[in-house]
Design a protein around this motif. Structure first.
Motif, PDB file in Angstrom:
ATOM      1  N   ALA A   1     -16.449 -42.305  89.149  1.00  0.00           N
ATOM      2  CA  ALA A   1     -15.914 -40.954  89.295  1.00  0.00           C
ATOM      3  C   ALA A   1     -16.964 -39.926  88.887  1.00  0.00           C
ATOM      4  N   THR A   2     -17.693 -40.197  87.828  1.00  0.00           N
ATOM      5  CA  THR A   2     -18.754 -39.296  87.371  1.00  0.00           C
ATOM      6  C   THR A   2     -19.845 -39.174  88.434  1.00  0.00           C
ATOM      7  N   ARG A   3     -20.227 -40.312  89.039  1.00  0.00           N
ATOM      8  CA  ARG A   3     -21.248 -40.306  90.100  1.00  0.00           C
ATOM      9  C   ARG A   3     -20.778 -39.485  91.296  1.00  0.00           C
TER      10      ARG A   3
ATOM     11  N   ARG B   1     -20.382 -31.990  93.722  1.00  0.00           N
ATOM     12  CA  ARG B   1     -20.705 -30.651  93.221  1.00  0.00           C
ATOM     13  C   ARG B   1     -21.991 -30.104  93.818  1.00  0.00           C
ATOM     14  N   ARG B   2     -22.831 -31.005  94.358  1.00  0.00           N
ATOM     15  CA  ARG B   2     -24.087 -30.554  94.963  1.00  0.00           C
ATOM     16  C   ARG B   2     -23.881 -30.014  96.373  1.00  0.00           C
ATOM     17  N   THR B   3     -22.727 -30.254  96.955  1.00  0.00           N
ATOM     18  CA  THR B   3     -22.478 -29.790  98.310  1.00  0.00           C
ATOM     19  C   THR B   3     -21.420 -28.703  98.308  1.00  0.00           C
ATOM     20  N   ARG B   4     -21.558 -27.769  99.210  1.00  0.00           N
ATOM     21  CA  ARG B   4     -20.583 -26.678  99.293  1.00  0.00           C
ATOM     22  C   ARG B   4     -19.357 -27.080 100.098  1.00  0.00           C
TER      23      ARG B   4
ATOM     24  N   LEU C   1      -9.632 -32.481  94.510  1.00  0.00           N
ATOM     25  CA  LEU C   1     -10.391 -33.728  94.383  1.00  0.00           C
ATOM     26  C   LEU C   1     -11.375 -33.645  93.225  1.00  0.00           C
ATOM     27  N   LEU C   2     -12.092 -32.532  93.121  1.00  0.00           N
ATOM     28  CA  LEU C   2     -13.046 -32.363  92.020  1.00  0.00           C
ATOM     29  C   LEU C   2     -12.336 -32.397  90.669  1.00  0.00           C
ATOM     30  N   GLU C   3     -11.185 -31.739  90.596  1.00  0.00           N
ATOM     31  CA  GLU C   3     -10.432 -31.735  89.342  1.00  0.00           C
ATOM     32  C   GLU C   3      -9.940 -33.141  89.001  1.00  0.00           C
ATOM     33  N   ALA C   4      -9.482 -33.880  90.005  1.00  0.00           N
ATOM     34  CA  ALA C   4      -9.013 -35.245  89.775  1.00  0.00           C
ATOM     35  C   ALA C   4     -10.166 -36.145  89.346  1.00  0.00           C
ATOM     36  N   LEU C   5     -11.319 -36.026  90.000  1.00  0.00           N
ATOM     37  CA  LEU C   5     -12.476 -36.834  89.615  1.00  0.00           C
ATOM     38  C   LEU C   5     -12.933 -36.512  88.195  1.00  0.00           C
TER      39      LEU C   5
END
Length: 141
Positions: A16-18, A24-27, A49-53
């Motif tokens: 999940a961290t990976r 986060r590097r992509t818009r 998705l970002l919040e869940a990860l």
């Protein structure tokens, strides 16, 4: 219906961290569909998705709810991270709107999240002011 996803093991947390770092590097995050096509995630889905990860990476439990969901007082208290008794006081004071189903109170998720956002904004504002005062007093180098 709420879907609860249990805290992840160490391997899942690392993955999940990976993924979180890569996304986060992509818009405009994309997903691969079973057909082989790729599709761009809509903004709100990408944010979710970002919040869940982030939660998985931190080993936290994830709860997925629709915004029109009605909650019991126990569920609402859990989402706010407060005791049920404290939440009931907020309902009694009409700080958070609620309604009765028979003799049981219910809280709309939208109302609860609006309260939480306002509470968090106030906390952040107070903390920012404390940092400014500490900087002005020369407590930070």
């Amino acid at each position: 219906m709420a879907e609860t996803i249990q805290p992840a093991d160490d391997m899942a947390r690392a993955e999940a961290t990976r993924l979180l770092k890569a996304l986060r590097r992509t818009r405009h995050p994309k997903v691969s569909l079973p057909s082989g096509e790729s599709a761009e995630l809509p903004g709100p889905a990408a944010d979710a998705l970002l919040e869940a990860l982030q939660a998985v990476a931190e080993g936290k439990e994830i709860v997925v709810l629709g915004s029109d969901r009605d909650l019991t007082t126990s569920q609402a208290a859990d989402l706010l991270g407060v005791s049920r008794q404290y939440l009931v006081r907020l309902l009694d004071d009409e700080t958070i709107p609620s309604y009765l189903v028979g003799s049981h109170r219910r809280v709309r998720l939208d109302d609860l999240m609006a309260f939480k956002a306002e509470r968090d904004d106030k906390r952040r504002s107070v903390l920012d002011e404390m940092v400014r005062e500490a900087e002005d007093a020369g407590l930070y180098d």
